[in-house]
Design an enzyme around this catalytic site. Structure first.
Site, short mmCIF file in Angstrom:
data_model
loop_
_atom_site.label_atom_id
_atom_site.label_comp_id
_atom_site.label_asym_id
_atom_site.label_seq_id
_atom_site.Cartn_x
_atom_site.Cartn_y
_atom_site.Cartn_z
N LYS A 102 33.88 33.16 48.18
CA LYS A 102 35.10 33.89 48.47
C LYS A 102 34.82 35.06 49.41
O LYS A 102 33.73 35.63 49.40
CB LYS A 102 35.73 34.43 47.17
CG LYS A 102 36.31 33.37 46.28
CD LYS A 102 37.25 33.97 45.23
CE LYS A 102 36.57 34.96 44.33
NZ LYS A 102 37.46 35.45 43.25
N LYS B 253 45.16 58.49 31.21
CA LYS B 253 44.26 58.46 30.04
C LYS B 253 44.54 59.65 29.15
O LYS B 253 45.10 60.67 29.56
CB LYS B 253 42.80 58.46 30.48
CG LYS B 253 42.30 59.77 31.08
CD LYS B 253 40.85 59.64 31.45
CE LYS B 253 40.27 60.97 31.90
NZ LYS B 253 40.90 61.53 33.08
N LYS C 276 34.51 42.20 49.89
CA LYS C 276 34.24 43.47 50.56
C LYS C 276 32.77 43.86 50.46
O LYS C 276 32.25 44.61 51.29
CB LYS C 276 35.11 44.55 49.92
CG LYS C 276 35.39 45.74 50.80
CD LYS C 276 36.42 46.64 50.15
CE LYS C 276 37.73 45.91 49.96
NZ LYS C 276 38.76 46.72 49.30
#
Length: 336
Positions: free
Chosen positions: A202, A122, A205
């Site tokens: 799906k 950045k 985590k």
């Protein structure tokens, strides 16, 4: 560094009206090379820690294959994307190194692919910060364009995510002359691994049910337990029908993918087994595939300096590609 690519378009809100161009660029294999822009693949992954089985089969296997098929491949750990949600700084730093170790253990080769941390790229100039830096679609598009990416690997359900980058490339080129290739969607046969506890969703985590998700560092005992408790149905025969038998079909898909066999071969191996016995077959395939990866991650995690040095090398390579592009953007729009 993302901001100038966005501010270069004089009227960014026009995208709302013109983002429905009918032409979308896609390919399902290795595309023929663009004569103006050589092939360059870009993709990113958020540092949410060690990947799970869905990440491994749905993305990382494809990443490993792509690094052997294209001359320039960039894989970014997109930590700026992750801070659109509250993050603990120490945990984020740990997650970045854990993910770096995981990518290497899964087969990403820093000699073939440029692996780097997004936030290290950045801009350091304080006057170039804005909400655009933290807006996911804008940041994603800027990353893709900054490296003059020609191809972005996605699943079929993610094609629309690339449309902003394609539109921005087209708009900039129309205003200031050709600079950016319109990135093509590199379609892959992404395997959607489902939750072991809810096969309608799906694998994730963030799933609150610990038995729902297998991570690539799970022990053989944990893998066996999770698969043993996987939701199936009341039919003992093993068949593959994702619509009517999603739980069993999810296990068949996992077995086939991890054993590198077809679904038909997986069903052949399951012949004569009930779902309980078949789960042992699935567990063995997963454990056999993930055990060397788990061991390699453990070794890499113990060498923090090596991981940080590798990311620094990737940052240098990525900057060498990005710096002249950003300089040309600034020049064309009159910033320098």
């Amino acid at each position: 560094m993302a901001l100038p690519l966005c501010t270069a378009v004089k009227h960014p809100f026009r995208l709302i009206h013109i983002s429905s161009f009918p032409r979308r660029l896609m390919c399902s294999g290795v595309c023929t090379e663009n004569k103006v822009h050589p092939h360059r693949v870009f993709s990113g992954i958020q540092p949410t820690g060690v990947p799970h089985l869905g990440n491994f089969l749905g993305a990382l296997e494809n990443w490993v294959a792509l690094q052997n098929q294209y001359p320039t491949v960039l894989y970014s750990i997109v930590d700026l994307h992750s801070i659109t949600q509250p993050q603990d700084p120490d945990q984020l730093r740990s997650n970045i190194l854990d993910l770096t170790a995981s990518l290497l253990a899964c087969g990403i080769d820093p000699e073939k692919a440029i692996l780097f941390q997004q936030s290290q790229m950045k801009s350091g100039q304080k006057n170039e910060g804005s909400v655009g830096l933290f807006t996911y679609p804008v940041l994603q598009a800027a990353d893709i364009l900054l490296y003059q990416s020609t191809h972005v690997p996605v699943g079929e359900d993610q094609v629309q995510h690339l449309e902003l980058a394609q539109d921005l490339a087209r708009i900039f080129n129309n205003h200031y002359g050709d600079l950016f290739p319109e990135p093509r969607t590199l379609l892959s046969s992404t395997r959607k691994v489902k939750s072991l506890r809810d096969p309608s969703a799906k694998m994730s985590k963030s799933d609150p049910q610990t038995m729902a998700t297998i991570t690539i560092t799970d022990s053989p005992e944990d893998i066996a337990l999770k698969i043993r408790r996987a939701v199936t149905d009341f039919t003992s025969e093993v068949t593959f029908d994702p619509e009517t038998r999603p739980g069993v079909s999810n296990l068949v898909m996992i077995h086939a993918a991890m054993a590198a066999i077809s679904v038909e071969e997986a069903l052949s191996q399951a012949r004569g087994l009930d779902t309980g016995a078949y789960k042992k077959l699935v567990s063995d395939a997963v454990v056999q595939r993930l055990t060397p990866i788990r061991h390699e991650i453990g070794k890499l995690r113990s060498d923090r300096a090596y991981l940080e040095g590798l990311l620094a090398q990737g940052r240098k390579k990525a900057r060498e590609l990005a710096a002249p592009v950003l300089a040309e953007v600034r020049h064309r729009v009159g910033f320098s």
